[in-house]
Design a protein around this motif. Structure first.
Motif, PDB file in Angstrom:
ATOM      1  N   ALA A  60       0.810  -1.216   0.000  1.00 49.57           N
ATOM      2  CA  ALA A  60       0.000   0.000   0.000  1.00 49.57           C
ATOM      3  C   ALA A  60       0.847   1.272   0.000  1.00 49.57           C
ATOM      4  O   ALA A  60       0.317   2.368  -0.215  1.00 49.57           O
ATOM      5  CB  ALA A  60      -0.932   0.012   1.206  1.00 49.57           C
ATOM      6  N   LEU A  61       2.155   1.133   0.225  1.00 44.53           N
ATOM      7  CA  LEU A  61       3.028   2.308   0.226  1.00 44.53           C
ATOM      8  C   LEU A  61       3.278   2.794  -1.197  1.00 44.53           C
ATOM      9  O   LEU A  61       3.585   2.000  -2.081  1.00 44.53           O
ATOM     10  CB  LEU A  61       4.383   1.979   0.864  1.00 44.53           C
ATOM     11  N   ALA A  62       3.155   4.079  -1.395  1.00 43.84           N
ATOM     12  CA  ALA A  62       3.450   4.682  -2.698  1.00 43.84           C
ATOM     13  C   ALA A  62       4.876   5.218  -2.651  1.00 43.84           C
ATOM     14  O   ALA A  62       5.106   6.405  -2.400  1.00 43.84           O
ATOM     15  CB  ALA A  62       2.455   5.794  -3.000  1.00 43.84           C
ATOM     16  N   LEU A  63       5.828   4.334  -2.861  1.00 42.11           N
ATOM     17  CA  LEU A  63       7.235   4.743  -2.839  1.00 42.11           C
ATOM     18  C   LEU A  63       7.593   5.499  -4.099  1.00 42.11           C
ATOM     19  O   LEU A  63       7.125   5.168  -5.191  1.00 42.11           O
ATOM     20  CB  LEU A  63       8.137   3.516  -2.705  1.00 42.11           C
ATOM     21  N   GLN A  64       8.447   6.495  -3.951  1.00 39.69           N
ATOM     22  CA  GLN A  64       8.926   7.287  -5.074  1.00 39.69           C
ATOM     23  C   GLN A  64      10.361   6.867  -5.410  1.00 39.69           C
ATOM     24  O   GLN A  64      11.115   6.460  -4.523  1.00 39.69           O
ATOM     25  CB  GLN A  64       8.901   8.782  -4.721  1.00 39.69           C
ATOM     26  N   PRO A  65      10.750   6.982  -6.687  1.00 38.33           N
ATOM     27  CA  PRO A  65      12.135   6.672  -7.044  1.00 38.33           C
ATOM     28  C   PRO A  65      13.107   7.480  -6.185  1.00 38.33           C
ATOM     29  O   PRO A  65      12.898   8.675  -5.943  1.00 38.33           O
ATOM     30  CB  PRO A  65      12.226   7.084  -8.515  1.00 38.33           C
ATOM     31  N   GLY A  66      14.123   6.791  -5.696  1.00 37.36           N
ATOM     32  CA  GLY A  66      15.143   7.443  -4.889  1.00 37.36           C
ATOM     33  C   GLY A  66      14.856   7.451  -3.394  1.00 37.36           C
ATOM     34  O   GLY A  66      15.743   7.769  -2.602  1.00 37.36           O
ATOM     35  N   GLN A  67      13.639   7.120  -2.991  1.00 35.33           N
ATOM     36  CA  GLN A  67      13.337   7.054  -1.567  1.00 35.33           C
ATOM     37  C   GLN A  67      13.973   5.819  -0.947  1.00 35.33           C
ATOM     38  O   GLN A  67      14.348   4.882  -1.649  1.00 35.33           O
ATOM     39  CB  GLN A  67      11.826   6.978  -1.323  1.00 35.33           C
ATOM     40  N   ARG A  68      14.066   5.825   0.375  1.00 35.60           N
ATOM     41  CA  ARG A  68      14.530   4.648   1.102  1.00 35.60           C
ATOM     42  C   ARG A  68      13.455   4.219   2.086  1.00 35.60           C
ATOM     43  O   ARG A  68      13.034   4.984   2.931  1.00 35.60           O
ATOM     44  CB  ARG A  68      15.820   4.926   1.853  1.00 35.60           C
ATOM     45  N   LEU A  69      13.029   2.983   1.959  1.00 32.32           N
ATOM     46  CA  LEU A  69      12.112   2.360   2.897  1.00 32.32           C
ATOM     47  C   LEU A  69      12.948   1.643   3.952  1.00 32.32           C
ATOM     48  O   LEU A  69      13.801   0.824   3.604  1.00 32.32           O
ATOM     49  CB  LEU A  69      11.209   1.363   2.170  1.00 32.32           C
ATOM     50  N   VAL A  70      12.742   1.975   5.202  1.00 35.67           N
ATOM     51  CA  VAL A  70      13.498   1.361   6.293  1.00 35.67           C
ATOM     52  C   VAL A  70      12.553   0.529   7.143  1.00 35.67           C
ATOM     53  O   VAL A  70      11.487   1.001   7.547  1.00 35.67           O
ATOM     54  CB  VAL A  70      14.185   2.438   7.166  1.00 35.67           C
ATOM     55  N   LEU A  71      12.945  -0.710   7.396  1.00 31.96           N
ATOM     56  CA  LEU A  71      12.240  -1.551   8.351  1.00 31.96           C
ATOM     57  C   LEU A  71      13.063  -1.581   9.629  1.00 31.96           C
ATOM     58  O   LEU A  71      14.194  -2.080   9.639  1.00 31.96           O
ATOM     59  CB  LEU A  71      12.059  -2.977   7.821  1.00 31.96           C
ATOM     60  N   GLN A 105      11.828   1.684  -7.875  1.00 29.42           N
ATOM     61  CA  GLN A 105      13.119   2.348  -8.025  1.00 29.42           C
ATOM     62  C   GLN A 105      13.516   3.070  -6.742  1.00 29.42           C
ATOM     63  O   GLN A 105      14.111   4.141  -6.752  1.00 29.42           O
ATOM     64  CB  GLN A 105      13.120   3.306  -9.215  1.00 29.42           C
ATOM     65  N   ALA A 106      13.141   2.444  -5.631  1.00 29.90           N
ATOM     66  CA  ALA A 106      13.493   2.951  -4.308  1.00 29.90           C
ATOM     67  C   ALA A 106      14.471   1.980  -3.669  1.00 29.90           C
ATOM     68  O   ALA A 106      14.714   0.888  -4.182  1.00 29.90           O
ATOM     69  CB  ALA A 106      12.235   3.096  -3.450  1.00 29.90           C
ATOM     70  N   ASP A 107      15.003   2.375  -2.556  1.00 29.01           N
ATOM     71  CA  ASP A 107      15.951   1.577  -1.799  1.00 29.01           C
ATOM     72  C   ASP A 107      15.224   0.998  -0.583  1.00 29.01           C
ATOM     73  O   ASP A 107      14.193   1.522  -0.168  1.00 29.01           O
ATOM     74  CB  ASP A 107      17.100   2.495  -1.352  1.00 29.01           C
ATOM     75  N   MET A 108      15.757  -0.044  -0.020  1.00 33.83           N
ATOM     76  CA  MET A 108      15.180  -0.640   1.180  1.00 33.83           C
ATOM     77  C   MET A 108      16.315  -1.045   2.103  1.00 33.83           C
ATOM     78  O   MET A 108      17.345  -1.527   1.636  1.00 33.83           O
ATOM     79  CB  MET A 108      14.340  -1.864   0.792  1.00 33.83           C
ATOM     80  N   ALA A 109      16.153  -0.797   3.402  1.00 35.69           N
ATOM     81  CA  ALA A 109      17.190  -1.146   4.368  1.00 35.69           C
ATOM     82  C   ALA A 109      16.550  -1.713   5.621  1.00 35.69           C
ATOM     83  O   ALA A 109      15.392  -1.422   5.935  1.00 35.69           O
ATOM     84  CB  ALA A 109      18.019   0.087   4.721  1.00 35.69           C
ATOM     85  N   LEU A 110      17.328  -2.521   6.332  1.00 32.79           N
ATOM     86  CA  LEU A 110      16.909  -3.063   7.615  1.00 32.79           C
ATOM     87  C   LEU A 110      17.718  -2.396   8.711  1.00 32.79           C
ATOM     88  O   LEU A 110      18.932  -2.216   8.574  1.00 32.79           O
ATOM     89  CB  LEU A 110      17.140  -4.577   7.667  1.00 32.79           C
ATOM     90  N   ALA A 111      17.043  -2.037   9.800  1.00 30.95           N
ATOM     91  CA  ALA A 111      17.718  -1.389  10.922  1.00 30.95           C
ATOM     92  C   ALA A 111      17.491  -2.194  12.193  1.00 30.95           C
ATOM     93  O   ALA A 111      16.421  -2.776  12.383  1.00 30.95           O
ATOM     94  CB  ALA A 111      17.192   0.031  11.098  1.00 30.95           C
ATOM     95  N   ALA A 112      18.497  -2.206  13.051  1.00 27.20           N
ATOM     96  CA  ALA A 112      18.418  -2.841  14.370  1.00 27.20           C
ATOM     97  C   ALA A 112      17.927  -4.289  14.279  1.00 27.20           C
ATOM     98  O   ALA A 112      17.027  -4.704  15.009  1.00 27.20           O
ATOM     99  CB  ALA A 112      17.526  -2.014  15.304  1.00 27.20           C
ATOM    100  N   VAL A 113      18.543  -5.044  13.402  1.00 28.26           N
ATOM    101  CA  VAL A 113      18.150  -6.446  13.218  1.00 28.26           C
ATOM    102  C   VAL A 113      18.560  -7.251  14.452  1.00 28.26           C
ATOM    103  O   VAL A 113      19.726  -7.245  14.838  1.00 28.26           O
ATOM    104  CB  VAL A 113      18.803  -7.044  11.947  1.00 28.26           C
ATOM    105  N   PRO A 114      17.604  -7.948  15.083  1.00 17.32           N
ATOM    106  CA  PRO A 114      17.948  -8.761  16.257  1.00 17.32           C
ATOM    107  C   PRO A 114      18.957  -9.856  15.889  1.00 17.32           C
ATOM    108  O   PRO A 114      18.949 -10.365  14.761  1.00 17.32           O
ATOM    109  CB  PRO A 114      16.602  -9.384  16.668  1.00 17.32           C
ATOM    110  N   PRO A 115      19.816 -10.236  16.836  1.00 18.83           N
ATOM    111  CA  PRO A 115      20.869 -11.218  16.550  1.00 18.83           C
ATOM    112  C   PRO A 115      20.364 -12.531  15.958  1.00 18.83           C
ATOM    113  O   PRO A 115      20.988 -13.072  15.041  1.00 18.83           O
ATOM    114  CB  PRO A 115      21.523 -11.455  17.920  1.00 18.83           C
ATOM    115  N   HIS A 116      19.247 -13.049  16.448  1.00 21.27           N
ATOM    116  CA  HIS A 116      18.751 -14.334  15.934  1.00 21.27           C
ATOM    117  C   HIS A 116      18.318 -14.214  14.473  1.00 21.27           C
ATOM    118  O   HIS A 116      18.533 -15.126  13.685  1.00 21.27           O
ATOM    119  CB  HIS A 116      17.604 -14.878  16.802  1.00 21.27           C
ATOM    120  N   THR A 117      17.750 -13.081  14.091  1.00 20.86           N
ATOM    121  CA  THR A 117      17.355 -12.868  12.688  1.00 20.86           C
ATOM    122  C   THR A 117      18.568 -12.572  11.833  1.00 20.86           C
ATOM    123  O   THR A 117      18.672 -13.050  10.699  1.00 20.86           O
ATOM    124  CB  THR A 117      16.315 -11.734  12.590  1.00 20.86           C
TER     125      THR A 117
END
Length: 112
Positions: free
Chosen positions: A37-48, A75-87
């Motif tokens: 449902a997110l309308a990401l724009q080119p060049g944006q970064r989606l962070v989980l 055409q956006a970027d995606m990154a993970l933040a603060a990933v728990p050690p087990h994951t």
């Protein structure tokens, strides 16, 4: 067992989804639906931001991959933040640490 909670906030680089609880077969579709449902724009970064994620099974990993694919299609970027050690261990074993940019926290991920 903690229910999944997804909180969305906006950052300068793009949306940040804070994932808390358990991301598993019973609720991974919720993440996929919210991301779709997110309308990401080119060049944006989606962070989980996974700081509050207590558990992630293979369905959760699949939802993370679907999130990456959604961002890539926009055409956006995606990154993970603060990933728990087990994951993080699972991501490293299957080589996804080479696909997902990993950051210690969401503030760093949105600034990079």
């Amino acid at each position: 067992m903690s229910p999944l909670k997804i909180t969305t906030r906006d950052a300068m680089a793009g949306p940040v989804l804070e994932i808390t609880g358990e991301l598993d077969y019973s609720n991974a579709g919720e993440l996929r639906d919210q991301v779709a449902a997110l309308a990401l724009q080119p060049g944006q970064r989606l962070v989980l931001d996974l700081a509050g994620m207590e558990f992630c099974d293979s369905s959760g990993i699949t939802a993370l991959i679907a999130t990456h694919n959604h961002a890539h299609a926009a055409q956006a970027d995606m990154a993970l933040a603060a990933v728990p050690p087990h994951t993080l261990r699972v991501l490293r074993i299957v080589g996804l640490d080479q696909i997902f940019p990993l950051y210690p926290d969401s503030d760093t991920a949105t600034r990079s």
